[in-house]
Write an enzyme that holds these catalytic residues in place. Sequence first.
Site, PDB file in Angstrom:
ATOM      1  N   ASP A 278       5.137  -5.899   7.782  1.00 45.07           N
ATOM      2  CA  ASP A 278       4.358  -7.112   8.058  1.00 45.07           C
ATOM      3  C   ASP A 278       2.949  -6.975   7.483  1.00 45.07           C
ATOM      4  O   ASP A 278       1.959  -7.283   8.139  1.00 45.07           O
ATOM      5  CB  ASP A 278       4.303  -7.384   9.564  1.00 45.07           C
ATOM      6  CG  ASP A 278       3.873  -8.831   9.868  1.00 45.07           C
ATOM      7  OD1 ASP A 278       4.020  -9.692   8.977  1.00 45.07           O
ATOM      8  OD2 ASP A 278       3.391  -9.086  10.980  1.00 45.07           O
ATOM      9  N   LYS A 280      -0.116  -8.086   5.551  1.00 50.26           N
ATOM     10  CA  LYS A 280      -0.754  -9.355   5.186  1.00 50.26           C
ATOM     11  C   LYS A 280      -2.231  -9.246   5.562  1.00 50.26           C
ATOM     12  O   LYS A 280      -2.621  -8.354   6.333  1.00 50.26           O
ATOM     13  CB  LYS A 280      -0.094 -10.521   5.920  1.00 50.26           C
ATOM     14  CG  LYS A 280      -0.077 -10.397   7.439  1.00 50.26           C
ATOM     15  CD  LYS A 280       0.673 -11.554   8.080  1.00 50.26           C
ATOM     16  CE  LYS A 280       0.742 -11.397   9.600  1.00 50.26           C
ATOM     17  NZ  LYS A 280       1.472 -12.518  10.244  1.00 50.26           N
ATOM     18  N   ASN A 283      -3.381  -8.645   9.127  1.00 51.83           N
ATOM     19  CA  ASN A 283      -3.078  -7.353   9.747  1.00 51.83           C
ATOM     20  C   ASN A 283      -3.871  -6.215   9.122  1.00 51.83           C
ATOM     21  O   ASN A 283      -3.525  -5.051   9.287  1.00 51.83           O
ATOM     22  CB  ASN A 283      -1.580  -7.048   9.649  1.00 51.83           C
ATOM     23  CG  ASN A 283      -0.774  -7.895  10.607  1.00 51.83           C
ATOM     24  OD1 ASN A 283      -1.328  -8.514  11.515  1.00 51.83           O
ATOM     25  ND2 ASN A 283       0.528  -7.942  10.417  1.00 51.83           N
ATOM     26  N   ASP A 296      -1.469  -3.581  13.600  1.00 52.50           N
ATOM     27  CA  ASP A 296      -0.337  -4.376  14.071  1.00 52.50           C
ATOM     28  C   ASP A 296       1.002  -3.821  13.597  1.00 52.50           C
ATOM     29  O   ASP A 296       1.542  -4.218  12.566  1.00 52.50           O
ATOM     30  CB  ASP A 296      -0.478  -5.840  13.644  1.00 52.50           C
ATOM     31  CG  ASP A 296       0.323  -6.760  14.570  1.00 52.50           C
ATOM     32  OD1 ASP A 296       1.334  -6.298  15.132  1.00 52.50           O
ATOM     33  OD2 ASP A 296      -0.065  -7.922  14.740  1.00 52.50           O
ATOM     34  N   THR A 315       6.306 -12.228   7.589  1.00 46.26           N
ATOM     35  CA  THR A 315       5.705 -13.521   7.302  1.00 46.26           C
ATOM     36  C   THR A 315       6.213 -13.965   5.939  1.00 46.26           C
ATOM     37  O   THR A 315       6.091 -13.220   4.962  1.00 46.26           O
ATOM     38  CB  THR A 315       4.171 -13.422   7.307  1.00 46.26           C
ATOM     39  OG1 THR A 315       3.760 -12.911   8.581  1.00 46.26           O
ATOM     40  CG2 THR A 315       3.527 -14.778   7.082  1.00 46.26           C
TER      41      THR A 315
END
Length: 479
Positions: A278, A280, A283, A296, A315
């Site tokens: 994840d 991005k 994060n 995260d 995402t």
Amino acid sequence: MVSASQKKTIHSLLSINLRKLTITPPNSNTSPPTDFDFSDVFGPTTPHPNQSQSPPSTSSSSSAAAASAFPMDPPVIHYRSHSFVGPSPRYNPAPSLPFQIQEADDESLEVEPEAAVVVVADDATGDGDKGKSLQVGFNNKIGPGDFEILRMIGQGAFGKVFQVRKKRGPIEGDGEGDGIYAMKVMRKDTIIKKNHVDYMKAERDILTKVVHPFIVQLRYSFQTKSKLYLILDFINGGHLFFHLYRQGIFSEDQARVYTAEIVCAVSHLHKCGIVHRDLKPENILMDADGHVMLTDFGLAKEIDESSRSNSMCGTTEYMAPEILLSKGHNKDADWWSVGVLLYEMLSGQPPFTHPNRKKLQERIIKEKIKLPPFLSTEVHSLLKGLLQKEPSKRLGSGAGGGDEIKRHKWFKSINWKKLEARELQPKFKPDVGGKECTANFDKCWTTMPAHDSPASTPTTGGHFQGYSYVAPNPWLSTG
């Protein structure tokens, strides 16, 4: 059998508390005193079980066709938003083991047959204890009452995040630094209802195993009857997302340092057998000196080299084609996300966008990447390597892993040893006004009432056995 290093650790704990021990004279108006109570020094009178209570680990599939080990995969995130805040780098001395007893009430710590777990990070003693869990059998807990809530700084699907200050412990000079942390609070009933128990346990387990200058550092984890708590170092520079969209785009020089730090962090995760899944801008946090911090780990998973995961998670804009195609994915998927991050830093948006989710997925799977003409040929080459739709051809997928990416010509100006030592200073530093500053966080959170609201207690127990954790002290890792 207790090893020499474990004996040395326990002896150190005992000596610290013996030096602090005071004997209060008996009151002449009371009955004669009984034997002195040394339970604060030597632990509970009832012997602690000798059995190992190692944290649970997540299992990985053994073939490309194997199903995910989790009972239900998390939902795909279709709309971008700020995630839970993460911590600062682990360079302040870690907090010491707590010795105070938490008073029992409705929100008290659950009585669990577990000791405080300390993970030995380095084998400085030469006894072969690197990476092992050392359990110290003190009947003392740390809980919500040990932290003063200052303000709310985030909210997610399972709970809230607060900026907190740790109250002064019973041992003076216990190396707690400024005592400001981020406290992530998650509701057990919601986690159980959505079948995310394994993900929450995996996040905690992974955070206890990873120590790196550009990765979140977990300080404590504990639970009450209704909630789970993660205590992380607070970083006040804000999200990379916040600064990226305020500036519009980053220069190649600025993006090069951020990307290099991200590559170091992801490489370390992969060497530990962990895929983040994840990555991005929301994060990735920035500290007061301008260094990035990866945070995260709610979707992270432990996976070995030969395994694949079939989970549909992440995402959408940052998901690799093999995830969208449900072909099974491994660590190579993270390098795709790093490529998307770099593209967005340099152009202001991800390489594939569309308001319709299905069409967005089709673009990621089929459409050829369009490289901005104003970028250098070197970064064009790197982006093409990272954004290869075929995982086996993707830069970083070979035996060298992240080292393949570090050797790319776009990074030729990076001294990787100095970078990992945090000696390369970013050109941009966020505007931070002190340790407690929250100016770089969204006011929609910081202006909300800072209240850890009550939650219902799940009717079924035992889901989170072994959740409690205390980060190791410097004397555990340096001798």
